[in-house]
Design a protein around this motif. Structure first.
Motif, short mmCIF file in Angstrom:
data_model
loop_
_atom_site.label_atom_id
_atom_site.label_comp_id
_atom_site.label_asym_id
_atom_site.label_seq_id
_atom_site.Cartn_x
_atom_site.Cartn_y
_atom_site.Cartn_z
N CYS A 78 -6.16 9.14 12.94
CA CYS A 78 -4.96 9.04 12.31
C CYS A 78 -5.18 9.51 10.92
CB CYS A 78 -4.70 7.73 12.43
SG CYS A 78 -2.97 6.93 12.07
N LYS A 79 -4.28 10.41 10.50
CA LYS A 79 -3.88 10.85 9.28
C LYS A 79 -2.60 10.05 8.70
CE LYS A 79 -4.29 13.44 5.61
NZ LYS A 79 -5.42 13.33 4.80
N ALA A 80 -2.77 9.46 7.49
CA ALA A 80 -1.66 8.77 6.78
C ALA A 80 -1.36 9.38 5.65
CB ALA A 80 -2.43 7.37 6.63
N SER A 81 -0.04 9.08 5.27
CA SER A 81 0.34 9.77 4.03
C SER A 81 1.69 8.94 3.75
CB SER A 81 1.02 11.05 4.35
OG SER A 81 1.73 11.39 5.26
N GLY A 82 1.76 9.00 2.49
CA GLY A 82 3.11 8.18 1.85
C GLY A 82 2.68 6.69 1.67
N LEU A 83 1.74 6.35 1.91
CA LEU A 83 1.06 4.90 1.46
C LEU A 83 -0.10 4.86 0.70
CD1 LEU A 83 0.03 2.96 4.52
CD2 LEU A 83 -0.26 5.32 4.33
N ALA A 84 -0.29 3.70 0.14
CA ALA A 84 -1.52 3.47 -0.64
C ALA A 84 -2.88 3.11 0.36
CB ALA A 84 -1.30 2.39 -1.49
N PHE A 85 -3.29 4.10 0.96
CA PHE A 85 -4.08 4.12 2.21
C PHE A 85 -5.24 2.98 1.80
CE2 PHE A 85 -5.42 4.93 6.29
CZ PHE A 85 -6.83 5.08 6.16
N SER A 86 -5.79 2.97 0.69
CA SER A 86 -6.90 2.04 0.48
C SER A 86 -6.45 0.67 0.56
CB SER A 86 -7.86 2.54 -0.68
OG SER A 86 -6.85 2.54 -2.01
N SER A 87 -5.39 0.56 0.31
CA SER A 87 -4.67 -0.95 0.18
C SER A 87 -4.08 -1.27 1.69
CB SER A 87 -3.52 -1.26 -0.77
OG SER A 87 -4.02 -0.95 -2.08
N ALA A 88 -4.30 -0.51 2.71
CA ALA A 88 -3.59 -0.79 3.83
C ALA A 88 -4.69 -1.35 4.90
CB ALA A 88 -3.05 0.29 4.51
N ALA A 89 -4.34 -2.33 5.69
CA ALA A 89 -5.11 -2.79 6.86
C ALA A 89 -4.50 -1.68 7.89
CB ALA A 89 -4.69 -4.28 7.27
N MET A 90 -5.61 -1.34 8.70
CA MET A 90 -4.99 -0.38 9.96
C MET A 90 -5.33 -1.09 11.29
SD MET A 90 -3.89 2.20 8.10
CE MET A 90 -3.63 3.37 9.35
N GLY A 91 -4.74 -0.50 12.00
CA GLY A 91 -4.99 -0.97 13.65
C GLY A 91 -4.66 0.14 14.71
N TRP A 92 -5.38 0.04 15.70
CA TRP A 92 -4.98 0.97 16.81
C TRP A 92 -4.58 -0.14 18.00
CZ3 TRP A 92 -5.07 6.14 17.22
CH2 TRP A 92 -5.65 6.86 16.37
N PHE A 93 -3.49 0.39 18.73
CA PHE A 93 -2.66 -0.19 19.78
C PHE A 93 -2.63 0.89 20.83
CE2 PHE A 93 -1.49 -4.49 18.25
CZ PHE A 93 -1.68 -4.02 16.62
N ARG A 94 -2.40 0.27 22.10
CA ARG A 94 -2.24 1.41 23.27
C ARG A 94 -1.08 0.53 24.19
NH1 ARG A 94 -8.04 0.69 26.66
NH2 ARG A 94 -7.81 -1.74 27.19
N GLN A 95 -0.50 1.51 24.79
CA GLN A 95 0.59 1.17 26.01
C GLN A 95 0.67 2.19 27.16
OE1 GLN A 95 4.56 1.23 24.30
NE2 GLN A 95 5.36 -0.41 25.58
#
Length: 127
Positions: A22-39
């Protein structure tokens, strides 16, 4: 504008492995909690893995514990999900999610805790 782009999904046989990115842009990534979900089809979106902004804390539900591993590279704005020993019941669309949490190094495991979502990547495990 926050953008999360997943990749790495595909078709794999039971017992096989896949690595989602997952590539992130437009946010302060090092300050972001991240997660994976599925459906999966006709099911609700469910929690798969979470990682704190530092990467020091992770969490998994029992259904994937010991088989999946979440990791992140803050220098590259990337979060990964290594999936091993895949089962047909792991078949689903997998989503990356992120939420800024500057003051605390916490993990977030609920859907409603995340405001940024990717478009998803399909994972299909054949028996």
């Amino acid at each position: 504008q926050v953008q999360l782009v997943e990749s790495g999904g595909g078709l794999v046989q039971a017992g096989g492995s896949l690595r989602l990115s997952c590539k992130a842009s437009g946010l302060a990534f090092s300050s972001a909690a991240m997660g994976w979900f599925r459906q999966a089809s006709r099911n609700e979106r469910e929690f798969v893995a979470a990682i704190s902004k530092s990467g020091d804390s992770v969490s998994y539900p029992d259904s994937v514990k010991g088989r999946f591993r979440i990791s992140r590279d803050n220098a590259k704005n990337m979060v990964y999900l290594q999936m091993n020993s895949l089962k047909p019941e792991d078949t689903a669309v997998y989503y990356c999610a992120g939420e800024i949490y500057e003051n605390y190094d916490i993990i977030l495991t609920r859907l409603d805790q995340y405001s940024s979502w990717g478009q998803g990547t399909q994972v299909t495990v054949s028996s």
